[in-house]
Design an enzyme around this catalytic site. Structure first.
Site, PDB file in Angstrom:
ATOM      1  CB  CYS A 112       2.422  -3.042  15.261  1.00 24.52           C
ATOM      2  SG  CYS A 112       2.895  -3.999  16.692  1.00 24.52           S
ATOM      3  CG  HIS A 251      -1.602  -2.273  15.785  1.00 23.78           C
ATOM      4  ND1 HIS A 251      -1.568  -3.621  15.523  1.00 23.78           N
ATOM      5  CD2 HIS A 251      -0.755  -2.067  16.826  1.00 23.78           C
ATOM      6  CE1 HIS A 251      -0.728  -4.197  16.364  1.00 23.78           C
ATOM      7  NE2 HIS A 251      -0.233  -3.270  17.171  1.00 23.78           N
ATOM      8  CG  ASN A 281      -0.043  -6.183  19.460  1.00 17.12           C
ATOM      9  OD1 ASN A 281       0.062  -6.423  18.253  1.00 17.12           O
ATOM     10  ND2 ASN A 281       0.609  -5.188  20.045  1.00 17.12           N
TER      11      ASN A 281
END
Ligand code: ACO
Length: 324
Positions: A112, A251, A281
């Site tokens: 990520c 994020h 996500n």
């Protein structure tokens, strides 16, 4: 010479998987997912659609926005943990399809945090004399998601975002990047099988070791801590207070993580970019996807300061500050 973001672009596959769809697949509910994560729906690729397909669309949009011709690119970096193939790099596939004949191309693997790692590398290339770098975050998380595991399948989505970097002509540009890692907790989020440690086999597949395993609760706590630390570090390096930032792009993992980090930092909610309700996500794609949305919505004006912060598997955490 400072580097600047000359253009942004993003792309998400058409197919929408809602929480109601997941209710039909695993023992979960729309209200559980919404309350615990903030996610309403996510995008998932069509059969045959791969990482480079999403990356290409996002890249073309970013190039168009920047006015930079593909032949003028020196380097293409694709941040991903779900590339088309183990080899070659997805960036090479994008390079060919863009017609970026002069560009070197490679992938960056930092889960990520991949986009911020790649942005930092691109920034260094521009500072060392290169003229144009294309930085893409692209993920097909749906292929490493176990769609029978309710602990993880509600969280992830597919998508891509891209930026074109070039030399800054004025005050605008990337003011700082900070990157961190702690491999001591690499088993917090990982895909155990399919790599050289436990190569692809029928056993890996039947035991579902080719899918993401995650200790969600522990990850949650570490995420809040590392994102807060990363943001403080970024602000301090630029002599800024939390109030000086015009937009915070964290994020997009879980809205509760984002709220906890924002509260600890004392940032008002309207300054926090949140789009995980629509995309879930998307790992390395999450920040550039949200950044492009902010640009499209006119949230960024000349002189604005944007702080981006991420955490992810590795464990990695990172930040970047950009003046618009
Ligand atoms: N639907 C219904 N119940 C569920 C679901 C679901 N989808 N998933 C888990 N549960 C249950 C659990 O089984 C557990 O039940 P039990 O109490 O009977 O054992 C209960 O809900 C609570 O589970 P927790 O894990 O404690 O729930 P939590 O509030 O921590 O939320 C979540 C789980 C959403 C995963 C949260 O911990 C989280 O967001 N963690 C961070 C995840 C993350 O950001 N990962 C980053 C990955 S990034 C990368 O690099 C790929």
């Amino acid at each position: 010479m400072k580097s600047a973001i000359l253009g942004t672009g993003a792309f998400a596959p058409e197919r929408v998987v809602t929480n109601a769809d997941l209710e039909r697949m695993v023992d979960t509910s729309d209200s559980w997912i919404l309350e615990r994560t903030g996610i309403r729906e996510r995008r998932v690729v069509a059969p045959g659609q791969a990482c480079s397909d999403l990356a290409l669309e996002a890249a073309q949009r970013a190039l168009k926005a920047s006015g930079v011709h593909p032949a003028a690119l020196d380097v293409i970096l694709v941040a991903t943990c779900t590339g088309d193939f183990p080899l070659p790099a997805t960036a090479c596939l994008v390079q060919h399809r863009l017609g970026a004949i002069r560009a070197a191309a490679c992938d960056i693997s930092a889960a990520c945090c991949g986009f911020l790692y790649a942005l930092s590398i691109g920034d260094a290339y521009i500072k060392s004399g290169m003229r144009h770098v294309l930085v893409i975050g692209s993920e097909v998380m749906s292929v490493i998601t176990d769609w029978t595991d309710r602990n993880t399948c509600v969280l992830f989505g597919d998508g891509a975002g891209a930026v074109v970097l070039g030399g800054s002509q004025d005050e605008s540009g990337i003011l700082s990047t900070h990157l961190h890692a702690n491999g001591g907790i690499s088993d917090l989020i990982y895909v155990p099988g399919g790599g050289s440690r436990d190569p692809a086999s029928e056993d890996v597949l039947s035991d579902k070791r080719c899918y993401i395993k995650m200790r969600g609760n522990e990850t949650f706590k570490i995420a809040v801590k590392t994102m807060e630390e990363a943001t403080h570090e970024a602000l301090k390096a630029n002599g800024m207070s939390a109030q000086d930032m015009d937009l915070f792009i964290p994020h997009q993992a879980n809205v509760r993580i984002l709220r906890a980090v924002s509260q600890r930092l004392g940032i008002s909610e309207e300054k926090v970019m949140i789009n995980l309700d629509r995309f879930g996500n998307t790992s390395a794609a999450s920040i550039p996807l949200a950044l492009d949305q902010a640009v499209q919505e006119g949230k960024l004006k000349q002189g604005h300061k944007v702080v981006m912060a991420a955490f992810g598997a590795g464990l990695t955490w990172a930040s970047a500050v950009v003046q618009w």
